[in-house]
Design an enzyme around this catalytic site. Structure first.
Site, short mmCIF file in Angstrom:
data_model
loop_
_atom_site.label_atom_id
_atom_site.label_comp_id
_atom_site.label_asym_id
_atom_site.label_seq_id
_atom_site.Cartn_x
_atom_site.Cartn_y
_atom_site.Cartn_z
N LYS A 175 50.44 52.31 21.12
CA LYS A 175 50.27 51.07 20.12
C LYS A 175 48.78 50.42 20.34
O LYS A 175 48.64 49.61 21.43
CB LYS A 175 51.31 50.07 20.10
CG LYS A 175 51.68 49.13 19.13
CD LYS A 175 50.32 48.51 18.50
CE LYS A 175 50.27 47.21 18.96
NZ LYS A 175 49.08 46.57 18.52
N GLU A 250 48.76 45.48 33.49
CA GLU A 250 47.35 45.52 33.89
C GLU A 250 46.76 44.17 32.99
O GLU A 250 46.61 44.35 31.84
CB GLU A 250 46.39 46.64 33.70
CG GLU A 250 46.86 47.88 34.27
CD GLU A 250 46.69 47.97 35.83
OE1 GLU A 250 46.08 46.98 36.31
OE2 GLU A 250 47.27 48.75 36.23
N CYS A 284 38.12 42.85 31.56
CA CYS A 284 39.33 42.06 32.52
C CYS A 284 38.91 42.13 33.93
O CYS A 284 39.01 41.02 34.56
CB CYS A 284 40.63 43.18 32.62
SG CYS A 284 40.19 44.56 33.07
N GLU A 383 40.46 32.84 32.24
CA GLU A 383 39.69 33.83 31.79
C GLU A 383 38.87 33.30 30.29
O GLU A 383 39.79 33.07 29.44
CB GLU A 383 40.64 34.86 31.73
CG GLU A 383 40.01 36.31 31.48
CD GLU A 383 41.04 37.39 31.27
OE1 GLU A 383 42.22 37.32 30.67
OE2 GLU A 383 40.62 38.52 31.98
P1 NAP Z 1 46.70 40.57 24.16
O1 NAP Z 1 46.52 39.53 22.88
O2 NAP Z 1 47.54 40.43 25.09
O3 NAP Z 1 46.93 42.06 23.47
C1 NAP Z 1 47.32 43.19 24.08
C2 NAP Z 1 48.15 44.11 23.38
O4 NAP Z 1 49.25 43.40 23.04
C3 NAP Z 1 47.63 44.36 21.81
O5 NAP Z 1 47.89 45.74 21.54
C4 NAP Z 1 48.31 43.37 21.00
O6 NAP Z 1 48.28 43.73 19.74
C5 NAP Z 1 49.49 43.42 21.76
N1 NAP Z 1 50.54 42.28 21.37
C6 NAP Z 1 49.98 40.91 21.19
N2 NAP Z 1 51.22 40.30 20.79
C7 NAP Z 1 52.36 41.10 21.29
C8 NAP Z 1 53.95 40.92 21.34
N3 NAP Z 1 54.35 39.71 20.69
N4 NAP Z 1 54.44 42.02 21.47
C9 NAP Z 1 53.98 43.28 22.03
N5 NAP Z 1 52.60 43.29 22.07
C10 NAP Z 1 52.06 42.39 21.50
O7 NAP Z 1 45.33 40.96 24.76
P2 NAP Z 1 43.78 41.11 24.09
O8 NAP Z 1 43.29 40.05 23.54
O9 NAP Z 1 43.98 42.18 23.13
O10 NAP Z 1 42.93 42.04 25.23
C11 NAP Z 1 42.32 40.76 26.26
C12 NAP Z 1 43.00 40.49 27.38
O11 NAP Z 1 43.66 41.79 28.02
C13 NAP Z 1 42.50 39.76 28.53
O12 NAP Z 1 43.46 38.85 29.14
C14 NAP Z 1 42.04 40.84 29.45
O13 NAP Z 1 41.89 40.28 30.66
C15 NAP Z 1 43.20 41.93 29.32
N6 NAP Z 1 42.81 43.09 29.78
C16 NAP Z 1 43.26 43.67 31.00
C17 NAP Z 1 42.92 44.85 31.64
C18 NAP Z 1 43.15 45.45 32.86
O14 NAP Z 1 43.17 46.64 32.97
N7 NAP Z 1 43.62 44.54 33.73
C19 NAP Z 1 42.04 45.83 30.84
C20 NAP Z 1 41.52 45.26 29.49
C21 NAP Z 1 41.84 43.61 29.33
P3 NAP Z 1 47.57 43.12 18.31
O15 NAP Z 1 46.02 42.87 19.12
O16 NAP Z 1 47.60 44.19 17.59
O17 NAP Z 1 48.07 42.00 17.72
#
Ligand code: NAP
Ligand code: MG
Length: 481
Positions: A175, A250, A284, A383
């Site tokens: 997903k 992650e 990240c 962040e």
């Molecule tokens: P996010 O809002 O947490 O979303 C991540 C994923 O989770 C997306 O596919 C999102 O789908 C999905 N999601 C959102 N709400 C959900 C729920 N209630 N149930 C299940 N899935 C759900 O993060 P983002 O804004 O996309 O990315 C930024 C964050 O990712 C930052 O905090 C960054 O540090 C972190 N990150 C970490 C790494 C690592 O390896 N440590 C790598 C990259 C990014 P939708 O977007 O389609 O709603």
């Protein structure tokens, strides 16, 4: 692109979401609609998990490791063949500059190459036991793995998770984030084209709280891999806990770059700036805090500020240092941090510039250098996920370690010093998954285990360690008399 991006892929069949709904896709460089994706939901996820289960119990368990590896190597070559097309798609969809998108596709190629080669090198163990016994410890795949990934590096995330997962013998339901799916849709199509059997990779696009939540709470998953924000990570764990589904998480970071008085400024400054502006700060492992020893503070900060002033932001195809942010919402979030910093009178030390050709409607922000910042301020703790670098002064080694460890996160760190003893002494005291000495590895190193301490998550991606995450041991004890 040939697969219709408004379809999902289950058991090798491209189809509409059962509700027939779609989500519009906008280009961050100008805010215009460029495509639409399917709005998959719980019934699609359920269908996809069933297909992944059937493929796991059927064709994929019967595919020897060497053959799984060959298929992944073929996919690596196929992605390389389509590198230009995929880089253009990725850049347009995420807004990232073309040169970064090209790097991302090269890294994706490398993930499939690495895990294609590793598939038949993962083996178990034997244990000396009582007389008359033979103990065999096998490494077996977990089974059906759910993957939920963020929008910042969709192509690389596909490589990082799918290559290791399939090499280890699992099948998946994937997903991606609604804000950036196009490269992943195309690579799923390429994967089927090289002969990865139907049902091994199932792709369900959709919203996080719909398709994502349906996947995380599905009762028939054996393992769940989530990359994203700590907040959603908490919800994911709660959903997975209902069915005791183990997770690898992650999450984010607030990674420090620690600059000691004997650091080589010319080596450090370009790397420190590039580690915060890469992907417009939406990484990240972005090095978002620079800790500078007080004895060199003014001299170092003046040089750092000069470099930040040279940074140019523009559309993905202008191929400058930075592109736009991913969305209007992300833009507002970053601007909110900057407005609060201004209200708190945190000095702005330098800002980059938005190119005059950046198109109206794009989600642009200027890269910013701010400081000195109190280590307890939100800018030094949370962040931002934008091109905002904060400077924090420190007195000595012990103080540097205390500040470096003084956030809820623990993903990676950079240490800049020419003193060999100090390099290791400091590195060993920082509670993060990777430490770079006189360098910084945001995004790099497919071979290197990667993951967090504390709120940055748990479990490890990349390298051989990922194969251990995607397998479990099964011990067989034979009483042969
Ligand atoms: P996010 O809002 O947490 O979303 C991540 C994923 O989770 C997306 O596919 C999102 O789908 C999905 N999601 C959102 N709400 C959900 C729920 N209630 N149930 C299940 N899935 C759900 O993060 P983002 O804004 O996309 O990315 C930024 C964050 O990712 C930052 O905090 C960054 O540090 C972190 N990150 C970490 C790494 C690592 O390896 N440590 C790598 C990259 C990014 P939708 O977007 O389609 O709603
Ligand atoms: Mg997009």
């Amino acid at each position: 692109m040939s697969a219709n991006p408004a379809t999902i892929c289950i058991n090798g069949q491209w189809q509409n979401a059962k509700n027939k709904q779609t989500i519009d896709v906008f280009a961050p460089s100008n805010g215009k609609k460029i495509s639409a994706i399917a709005r998959g939901d719980a019934p699609d996820v359920d269908f996809a998990v069933k297909a992944a289960r059937a493929a796991f119990e059927g064709v994929w368990s019967k595919t020897p490791a060497v053959e799984r590896g060959r298929l992944l190597s073929k996919l690596s070559a196929k992605i390389a063949e389509h590198a230009n097309e995929l880089a253009e798609l990725e850049a347009k969809d995420t807004g990232k500059a073309m040169k970064l998108a090209r790097n991302d596709i090269a890294a994706t190629v490398r993930y499939f190459e690495f895990y294609g080669g590793a598939a038949d090198k993962l083996h178990g163990d034997t244990i000396p036991f009582l007389d008359g016994y033979q103990v065999i410890v096998n490494r077996v795949p977990r089974g059906v793995v759910g993957h939920i990934i963020p929008w910042n590096y969709p192509a690389q995330m596909f490589g990082r998770t799918i290559a290791a997962c399939l090499a280890a013998g699992n099948t998946t339901v994937f997903k991606p984030a609604e804000d950036a799916c196009l490269s992943v849709i195309r690579m799923t199509e390429l994967a089927h084209g090289v002969g990865i059997p139907p049902g091994v990779i199932n792709l369900v696009t959709g919203l996080g709280h719909e398709a994502g939540a349906a996947l995380a709470s599905h009762p028939d998953l054996d393992y769940l891999s989530f990359t994203g924000s700590p907040e959603v990570g908490t919800q994911i764990q709660k959903m997975a806990a209902e069915h005791h589904t183990p997770c690898v998480l992650e999450l984010g970071g607030k990674s420090p770059q620690i600059v000691f008085e004997d650091a080589d400024f010319d080596k450090a400054i370009p790397v420190i700036v590039s580690a915060i502006i890469q992907n417009t700060g939406q990484t990240c492992s972005a090095g978002s805090r620079v800790l500078v020893q007080k004895s060199i503070y003014d001299r170092f900060v003046a040089q750092l500020a000069d470099k930040v002033r040279s940074v140019r932001v523009g559309a993905h195809d202008a191929d400058l240092d930075c592109g736009p942010l991913i969305s209007g919402a992300q833009c507002e979030r970053v601007k909110g941090f900057l407005a609060r910093a201004q209200a708190d009178k945190i000095p702005v030390l330098a800002e980059g510039a938005i190119d005059e050709n950046a198109q109206p409607g794009g989600y642009y922000v200027k890269p910013m250098l701010l400081g000195p910042v109190d280590p307890a301020h939100e800018l030094a703790q949370l962040e931002v996920f934008g091109p905002v670098l904060v400077v924090i002064p420190f007195d000595d080694e012990a103080h540097a370690v205390q500040v470096a460890n003084g956030t809820a996160f623990g993903l990676i760190a950079g240490v800049w010093t020419e003193n060999g003893g100090r390099q290791l002494r400091v590195a060993k005291q920082i509670r993060v998954g990777q430490v770079y000495i006189n360098g910084y590895g945001a995004g790099g190193g497919i071979e290197l285990p990667f993951g967090g301490f504390k709120r940055s998550g748990y479990g490890r991606a990349k390298g051989f360690e990922a194969l251990h995450e995607y397998t479990v041991t099964q011990t067989i004890v034979v009483n042969h008399g």
